[in-house]
Design an enzyme around this catalytic site. Structure first.
Site, PDB file in Angstrom:
ATOM      1  N   HIS A 104      68.326  72.939  32.055  1.00 40.40           N
ATOM      2  CA  HIS A 104      67.507  71.727  32.007  1.00 40.40           C
ATOM      3  C   HIS A 104      67.762  70.903  33.249  1.00 40.40           C
ATOM      4  O   HIS A 104      68.889  70.875  33.740  1.00 40.40           O
ATOM      5  CB  HIS A 104      67.854  70.892  30.754  1.00 40.40           C
ATOM      6  CG  HIS A 104      66.795  69.899  30.419  1.00 40.40           C
ATOM      7  ND1 HIS A 104      66.746  68.671  31.030  1.00 40.40           N
ATOM      8  CD2 HIS A 104      65.739  69.967  29.583  1.00 40.40           C
ATOM      9  CE1 HIS A 104      65.696  68.024  30.568  1.00 40.40           C
ATOM     10  NE2 HIS A 104      65.061  68.783  29.689  1.00 40.40           N
ATOM     11  N   ASP A 108      63.611  73.978  23.657  1.00 37.62           N
ATOM     12  CA  ASP A 108      62.661  75.042  23.364  1.00 37.62           C
ATOM     13  C   ASP A 108      63.300  76.320  22.868  1.00 37.62           C
ATOM     14  O   ASP A 108      62.608  77.235  22.430  1.00 37.62           O
ATOM     15  CB  ASP A 108      61.833  75.354  24.619  1.00 37.62           C
ATOM     16  CG  ASP A 108      60.882  74.227  24.924  1.00 37.62           C
ATOM     17  OD1 ASP A 108      60.351  73.652  23.965  1.00 37.62           O
ATOM     18  OD2 ASP A 108      60.686  73.911  26.103  1.00 37.62           O
TER      19      ASP A 108
HETATM   20  N1  ACO Z   1      68.283  81.642  33.568  1.00 38.03           N
HETATM   21  C1  ACO Z   1      69.035  82.080  34.615  1.00 38.03           C
HETATM   22  N2  ACO Z   1      69.421  81.280  35.631  1.00 38.03           N
HETATM   23  C2  ACO Z   1      69.040  80.003  35.610  1.00 38.03           C
HETATM   24  C3  ACO Z   1      68.269  79.468  34.550  1.00 38.03           C
HETATM   25  C4  ACO Z   1      67.878  80.336  33.502  1.00 38.03           C
HETATM   26  N3  ACO Z   1      67.151  79.890  32.466  1.00 38.03           N
HETATM   27  N4  ACO Z   1      68.027  78.166  34.780  1.00 38.03           N
HETATM   28  C5  ACO Z   1      68.628  77.881  35.940  1.00 38.03           C
HETATM   29  N5  ACO Z   1      69.242  78.976  36.445  1.00 38.03           N
HETATM   30  C6  ACO Z   1      70.058  79.046  37.677  1.00 38.03           C
HETATM   31  C7  ACO Z   1      69.183  79.047  38.911  1.00 38.03           C
HETATM   32  O1  ACO Z   1      68.856  80.369  39.310  1.00 38.03           O
HETATM   33  C8  ACO Z   1      70.077  78.347  39.896  1.00 38.03           C
HETATM   34  O2  ACO Z   1      71.071  79.260  40.324  1.00 38.03           O
HETATM   35  P1  ACO Z   1      71.681  79.167  41.829  1.00 38.03           P
HETATM   36  O3  ACO Z   1      72.377  77.841  41.883  1.00 38.03           O
HETATM   37  O4  ACO Z   1      72.590  80.349  41.922  1.00 38.03           O
HETATM   38  O5  ACO Z   1      70.496  79.249  42.752  1.00 38.03           O
HETATM   39  C9  ACO Z   1      70.792  77.282  39.059  1.00 38.03           C
HETATM   40  O6  ACO Z   1      70.816  77.839  37.731  1.00 38.03           O
HETATM   41  C10 ACO Z   1      70.087  75.925  39.034  1.00 38.03           C
HETATM   42  O7  ACO Z   1      68.749  76.129  38.611  1.00 38.03           O
HETATM   43  P2  ACO Z   1      67.493  75.290  39.156  1.00 38.03           P
HETATM   44  O8  ACO Z   1      66.253  76.089  38.915  1.00 38.03           O
HETATM   45  O9  ACO Z   1      67.777  74.840  40.545  1.00 38.03           O
HETATM   46  O10 ACO Z   1      67.562  74.033  38.209  1.00 38.03           O
HETATM   47  P3  ACO Z   1      66.375  73.011  37.965  1.00 38.03           P
HETATM   48  O11 ACO Z   1      66.997  71.766  37.472  1.00 38.03           O
HETATM   49  O12 ACO Z   1      65.481  72.933  39.158  1.00 38.03           O
HETATM   50  O13 ACO Z   1      65.504  73.729  36.808  1.00 38.03           O
HETATM   51  C11 ACO Z   1      64.745  74.454  34.696  1.00 38.03           C
HETATM   52  C12 ACO Z   1      65.605  73.429  35.471  1.00 38.03           C
HETATM   53  C13 ACO Z   1      63.339  74.542  35.312  1.00 38.03           C
HETATM   54  C14 ACO Z   1      64.594  73.981  33.257  1.00 38.03           C
HETATM   55  C15 ACO Z   1      65.444  75.845  34.749  1.00 38.03           C
HETATM   56  O14 ACO Z   1      66.740  75.757  34.157  1.00 38.03           O
HETATM   57  C16 ACO Z   1      64.626  76.937  34.064  1.00 38.03           C
HETATM   58  O15 ACO Z   1      63.760  77.553  34.712  1.00 38.03           O
HETATM   59  N6  ACO Z   1      64.882  77.219  32.747  1.00 38.03           N
HETATM   60  C17 ACO Z   1      64.110  78.201  32.020  1.00 38.03           C
HETATM   61  C18 ACO Z   1      62.774  77.600  31.592  1.00 38.03           C
HETATM   62  C19 ACO Z   1      62.928  76.594  30.469  1.00 38.03           C
HETATM   63  O16 ACO Z   1      63.601  76.853  29.477  1.00 38.03           O
HETATM   64  N7  ACO Z   1      62.228  75.445  30.624  1.00 38.03           N
HETATM   65  C20 ACO Z   1      62.214  74.393  29.598  1.00 38.03           C
HETATM   66  C21 ACO Z   1      62.925  73.170  30.046  1.00 38.03           C
HETATM   67  S1  ACO Z   1      62.964  71.972  28.743  1.00 38.03           S
HETATM   68  C22 ACO Z   1      61.438  71.260  28.771  1.00 38.03           C
HETATM   69  O17 ACO Z   1      60.767  71.179  29.757  1.00 38.03           O
HETATM   70  C23 ACO Z   1      60.939  70.733  27.551  1.00 38.03           C
END
Ligand code: ACO
Length: 426
Positions: A305, A362
């Site tokens: 998140h 979610d």
């Molecule tokens: N699975 C695997 N790796 C992940 C995940 C995941 N679900 N989420 C983040 N990471 C990793 C990224 O690859 C990144 O790794 P790195 O530092 O080695 O490059 C690190 O964790 C940080 O991730 P970011 O994408 O930079 O974090 P950001 O805050 O931009 O994104 C987000 C948050 C979009 C929610 C992300 O965690 C994600 O894509 N999750 C899956 C989709 C999801 O469940 N979305 C619902 C969010 S809740 C809502 O909107 C109601």
């Protein structure tokens, strides 16, 4: 309190704003003027406060979420969704007579112009319900064209009531179209949430009795989704509304923003992922490895998140609720076991621990929606239904606060000035 920025050998001072929960923000609104053109760059607005807001407080480090000062745990346990809607929009929990009037006003506006059915007719049955609901919300403007005078309390109230009344009808219609059911207007003798269920599931030739377990689970889910401060869809609602586009147009844009799998669309994506893992033999380790592999685009949906770097308090409530609802309804869902297995592995895995990736709202909500009989492609619509009061509250706050039009700047990285070349010479 002041913050100093040094740039090119010179110091500039900026005021610091303090929120009611002791959060500090450097107010850089005079940065460009003071420095002759300097701006800040913050991709994805990870560190940018776009507004001051008195609606929702969130502390991602400590896993705290409050609406108007009330904890999400307290509201989910005790309140009705309509009470929470009133609280978010108007700032206080309603008295009994205020709540009764609020619901009477909603019921009086709960018809949707019959002509809207022709618009719905134009969509193929296979259309995704989020696209249908977003389009129909925008189409409502044609039937309710008077622009909202934000200086008139009455005008603001009317627009808000109309949307709270008509939106559930549109959501139910999107489902009924997809499942080939005749369109319906529901039953005003029921409560708001109970009526949503009846509008969605009543068969033309049968009576529909609302199951209190299902109504109570849906009430909780809607409350948990009702607001989440300046997330992607809410920021969209505020920025569209800041151009003085009307309430319906702003909400329609918010629905589109919510649709994406990185935001509200994750609830559909989670179930599809879990189903995929089940169909592939249930090997959670394989999918954990895929999620960690930087060459593989696969992400563990429902994990991570932008602001919660501890746990998502909504996920904790929903996980418990998933257990209770499934037990109450006598549903056994192997996908729930896969979800629990994945969660356990992720919480013990270095990759997830280091990056502070926890289950979000979610991860478990889809499992509950499924057990309530709601089809997968409707999950994000259910999220939108829950988020509606939050979007309305944020839009109202933005308009009453006379906020300027939202218009970020950029750092240009393209070509410098060059001359047009005749097509034969390129
Ligand atoms: N699975 C695997 N790796 C992940 C995940 C995941 N679900 N989420 C983040 N990471 C990793 C990224 O690859 C990144 O790794 P790195 O530092 O080695 O490059 C690190 O964790 C940080 O991730 P970011 O994408 O930079 O974090 P950001 O805050 O931009 O994104 C987000 C948050 C979009 C929610 C992300 O965690 C994600 O894509 N999750 C899956 C989709 C999801 O469940 N979305 C619902 C969010 S809740 C809502 O909107 C109601």
């Amino acid at each position: 309190m002041k913050a100093k920025i040094e740039f090119d050998g010179k110091f500039y001072e900026f005021p610091v704003t303090k929120g009611s929960e002791d959060e500090y923000a450097i107010d850089i609104s005079s940065l460009r003027a003071q420095t002759d053109g300097l701006i800040t760059l913050d991709r994805g607005f990870k560190n940018t406060g776009s507004c001051e807001s008195a609606i929702t407080f969130l502390n991602g480090e400590e896993g705290v979420l409050r609406y108007r000062g009330y904890s999400i745990e307290d509201l989910a346990e005790n309140a009705s969704f309509l009470e929470v809607a009133y609280l978010l929009i108007f700032g206080e929990l309603p008295s009994k007579s205020e709540l009764d009037k609020f619901y009477e006003d909603i019921k009086a506006e709960s018809n949707v112009d019959e002509e809207m059915k022709k618009i719905l007719d134009g969509f193929p049955k296979s259309a995704h319900p989020m696209g249908v609901v977003s389009s129909l919300t925008n189409a409502l403007i044609a039937f309710n064209p008077s622009s909202v005078n934000v200086d008139s309390k009455e005008d603001m109230y009317k627009a808000i009531i109309k949307l709270l009344a008509k939106f559930p009808v549109l959501c139910a219609w999107a489902l009924r179209k997809r499942t080939g059911q005749p369109l319906d207007y529901g039953d005003d003798s029921l409560g708001y949430v109970e009526n949503v269920l009846k509008m969605m599931f009543k068969k033309a030739n049968q009576d529909y009795k609302v199951d209190p377990v299902i109504a109570s689970a849906l009430n909780k889910l809607l409350i948990l989704h009702a607001d989440h401060e300046q997330n992607c869809s809410t920021s969209t609602v505020r920025i569209v509304g800041s151009s003085h586009a009307g309430l319906f147009a702003s909400i329609s844009a918010g629905i589109s923003a919510l649709w994406g799998p990185l935001h509200g669309g994750a609830n559909q994506a989670v179930i599809e992922m879990l189903e995929g893992i089940k169909a592939d033999g249930g090997d959670t380790k394989k999918y954990m490895a895929k999620a960690k592999d930087k060459e593989d685009p696969f992400r563990l949906m429902g994990f991570g998140h932008r602001v919660y770097k501890n746990f998502d308090p909504r996920a904790r409530i929903i996980k418990q609720s998933a257990d209770d609802v499934l037990a109450n309804l006598g549903v056994e869902d192997p996908v729930l076991d896969i979800a629990k297995g994945l969660e356990k592995e992720a919480l013990e895995d270095d990759y997830f621990v280091k990056r502070k990736l926890y289950p979000n709202v979610d991860f478990y909500s889809g499992i509950i929606y499924r057990s309530l009989g709601i089809p997968t492609e409707m999950f994000t619509v259910m999220f939108a239904l829950g988020r509606l009061p939050g979007w309305i509250a944020q839009w109202r706050e933005m308009r009453l606060g006379k906020e300027p039009i939202g218009r970020p700047r950029q750092v240009y990285t393209g070509e410098k000035l060059r001359s047009y070349k005749d097509i034969e010479k390129r």
